[in-house]
Design a protein around this motif. Structure first.
Motif, PDB file in Angstrom:
ATOM      1  N   ALA A  69      50.808  41.726  42.232  1.00  0.00           N
ATOM      2  CA  ALA A  69      50.458  41.620  40.878  1.00  0.00           C
ATOM      3  C   ALA A  69      49.128  40.626  40.966  1.00  0.00           C
ATOM      4  O   ALA A  69      48.167  40.777  40.082  1.00  0.00           O
ATOM      5  N   GLY A  70      49.289  39.492  41.521  1.00  0.00           N
ATOM      6  CA  GLY A  70      48.025  38.622  41.698  1.00  0.00           C
ATOM      7  C   GLY A  70      46.939  39.008  42.352  1.00  0.00           C
ATOM      8  O   GLY A  70      45.914  38.949  41.859  1.00  0.00           O
ATOM      9  N   ILE A  71      46.878  39.612  43.480  1.00  0.00           N
ATOM     10  CA  ILE A  71      45.798  40.245  44.181  1.00  0.00           C
ATOM     11  C   ILE A  71      45.342  41.430  43.409  1.00  0.00           C
ATOM     12  O   ILE A  71      44.103  41.631  43.594  1.00  0.00           O
ATOM     13  N   THR A  72      46.153  42.150  42.873  1.00  0.00           N
ATOM     14  CA  THR A  72      45.634  43.551  41.948  1.00  0.00           C
ATOM     15  C   THR A  72      44.692  42.874  40.993  1.00  0.00           C
ATOM     16  O   THR A  72      43.773  43.577  40.539  1.00  0.00           O
ATOM     17  N   MET A  73      44.947  41.645  40.406  1.00  0.00           N
ATOM     18  CA  MET A  73      43.991  41.211  39.321  1.00  0.00           C
ATOM     19  C   MET A  73      42.669  40.418  39.916  1.00  0.00           C
ATOM     20  O   MET A  73      41.772  40.466  39.422  1.00  0.00           O
ATOM     21  N   TRP A  74      42.955  39.681  41.142  1.00  0.00           N
ATOM     22  CA  TRP A  74      41.871  39.084  41.837  1.00  0.00           C
ATOM     23  C   TRP A  74      40.735  39.915  42.295  1.00  0.00           C
ATOM     24  O   TRP A  74      39.732  39.685  42.129  1.00  0.00           O
TER      25      TRP A  74
ATOM     26  N   SER B   1      41.373  49.477  41.373  1.00  0.00           N
ATOM     27  CA  SER B   1      41.651  48.780  42.545  1.00  0.00           C
ATOM     28  C   SER B   1      43.123  48.795  43.017  1.00  0.00           C
ATOM     29  O   SER B   1      43.902  48.820  42.208  1.00  0.00           O
ATOM     30  N   GLY B   2      43.213  48.965  44.159  1.00  0.00           N
ATOM     31  CA  GLY B   2      44.556  49.194  45.008  1.00  0.00           C
ATOM     32  C   GLY B   2      45.115  47.751  45.741  1.00  0.00           C
ATOM     33  O   GLY B   2      44.659  47.606  46.859  1.00  0.00           O
ATOM     34  N   THR B   3      45.373  46.953  45.053  1.00  0.00           N
ATOM     35  CA  THR B   3      45.976  45.365  45.741  1.00  0.00           C
ATOM     36  C   THR B   3      44.720  44.727  46.388  1.00  0.00           C
ATOM     37  O   THR B   3      43.815  44.678  45.769  1.00  0.00           O
ATOM     38  N   GLY B   4      44.896  44.597  47.598  1.00  0.00           N
ATOM     39  CA  GLY B   4      43.837  43.700  48.134  1.00  0.00           C
ATOM     40  C   GLY B   4      43.730  43.705  49.559  1.00  0.00           C
ATOM     41  O   GLY B   4      44.731  44.127  50.369  1.00  0.00           O
TER      42      GLY B   4
ATOM     43  N   LEU C 164      35.250  48.551  32.845  1.00  0.00           N
ATOM     44  CA  LEU C 164      36.701  48.813  32.650  1.00  0.00           C
ATOM     45  C   LEU C 164      37.553  49.187  33.954  1.00  0.00           C
ATOM     46  O   LEU C 164      37.147  49.868  34.298  1.00  0.00           O
ATOM     47  N   SER C 165      38.393  48.161  34.293  1.00  0.00           N
ATOM     48  CA  SER C 165      39.228  48.354  35.488  1.00  0.00           C
ATOM     49  C   SER C 165      40.650  48.971  35.298  1.00  0.00           C
ATOM     50  O   SER C 165      41.287  48.071  34.759  1.00  0.00           O
ATOM     51  N   LEU C 166      40.952  50.086  35.444  1.00  0.00           N
ATOM     52  CA  LEU C 166      42.195  50.672  35.274  1.00  0.00           C
ATOM     53  C   LEU C 166      43.186  50.005  36.218  1.00  0.00           C
ATOM     54  O   LEU C 166      43.124  50.609  37.547  1.00  0.00           O
ATOM     55  N   LEU C 167      44.320  49.377  35.989  1.00  0.00           N
ATOM     56  CA  LEU C 167      44.924  48.732  37.238  1.00  0.00           C
ATOM     57  C   LEU C 167      46.457  48.944  36.640  1.00  0.00           C
ATOM     58  O   LEU C 167      47.493  48.848  37.740  1.00  0.00           O
TER      59      LEU C 167
END
Length: 346
Positions: A159-164, A290-293, A264-267
């Protein structure tokens, strides 16, 4: 082989997860064995168990923290007893342009996912962190900073890296306007991280019920997305909108709130959707995901969170209550991330 207890879904995903014994591989020279202490429960786990991301029994779990118990002969950066964190990717080719850029999550040869994937060396299926032990390449384990609580840190690894990653890709910092649509397991970390980067953060919610929580997490305000006047006043306002909504929804109102050259980033919803191109045309809006990191950003995230005291707001349950956690997650009954304590598998 190394037997370890685990929680496994059924082939059709309709029954309770069952306790089984699975086998981890013997350590290769560049491997670590990790005792899994805490594993977050991600909405992707629900998708995988239900068959949305492919059918078949699986041991879920791809955001966990634990303790190194053994190292391969070529490992120099870790020793037994070290605290580590593991995320959604446990191997990659290491040679393609994406891997060289530190984006192993987008490896052109296909990143090896923590569960539901295929080991690139022996072709065996990967099984995840709802288990007491995990074996992986040391390069994909991360030292867990002493300042971070291991249970609350586990969700940072998905969750964190998907936002970062989208926050960093958009260059968010002081003076930026960031909106977070949906304030659940993903969104609450998006609020915390964007605020710590110095952005003015607005939570987009269908009602004002979460206003107090939004402010506690670091948001400056909450915009009620069902209020047409509030939405109208926010036209062209946000440099970045982190869309963490996990159900199908209309993108037009969100794109309308994006600024000139805004994103707009769809996550939250990984399935097919539609977009009106004219919503992008007026304002040169960008639609991304974005797909995690990768390894570089993940290590950076952990350092940032340790420095700023950021972790997930979690409810920790014994792993034997995994079905309860999954059922409550499915109906949105968690503030804001479930974490399983795997010690009851001993």
């Amino acid at each position: 082989m190394r037997p370890t207890p685990a929680w496994q879904s059924t082939d059709d995903g309709t029954a309770a997860l069952r306790r089984v014994t699975i086998e981890r591989r013997d350590l290769r020279p560049d491997d670590l064995a990790v005792r899994v202490d805490y594993c977050g429960v991600c909405h992707s786990d629900l998708h995988r168990i239900s068959g949305t991301f492919g059918a078949g029994a699986v041991v879920p779990g791809h955001e966990f923290t634990g303790t190194v118990t053994a190292v391969g002969t070529a490992v120099t950066g870790f020793a037994p007893g070290d605290r580590v964190a593991v995320g959604t990717v446990v191997d990659s080719c290491g040679a393609c342009a994406m891997c060289e850029a530190g984006q192993e999550n987008y490896c052109y040869e296909g990143a090896t996912t923590t569960y539901g994937g295929t080991d690139r060396h022996d072709g065996t299926p990967t099984q995840g962190g709802y288990s007491r032990e995990y074996v992986l390449r040391a390069a994909f384990a991360y030292p867990l900073p002493a300042a971070l609580d291991p249970a609350a840190a586990a969700p940072l690894m998905c969750a964190g890296i998907t936002m970062w990653e989208p926050l960093r890709a958009a260059g968010i910092g002081p003076g930026s306007q960031v909106a977070v649509a949906g304030m659940g397991g993903l969104g609450h970390l998006g609020v915390k991280l964007a605020a710590a980067l110095g952005a003015h953060v607005t939570v987009l919610s269908r009602s004002a019920d979460k206003a107090a929580d939004a402010h506690k997490l670091g948001a400056a305000e909450l915009l009620v997305s069902t209020d047409e006047e509030q939405v109208r006043r926010a036209r062209g306002r946000f440099d970045l909108i982190l869309d963490t909504i996990s159900a199908p929804h209309d993108l037009s109102p969100l794109l309308g709130m994006a600024a000139l050259d805004g994103t707009l980033s769809l996550l939250g919803y990984p399935l097919d959707t539609t977009v009106r191109i004219m919503d992008l045309t007026y304002g040169r809006k960008k639609l991304s995901s974005s797909g995690t990191g990768g390894r570089r950003r993940t290590a950076e995230l952990l350092e940032f969170c340790a420095e700023h005291g950021i972790a997930a707001d979690v409810e920790t349950l014994p792993s034997g209550r995994v079905d309860e956690a999954l059922a409550r997650l499915g109906r949105g009954d968690v503030r804001y991330r479930f974490v399983l304590d795997l010690s009851d598998l001993d």
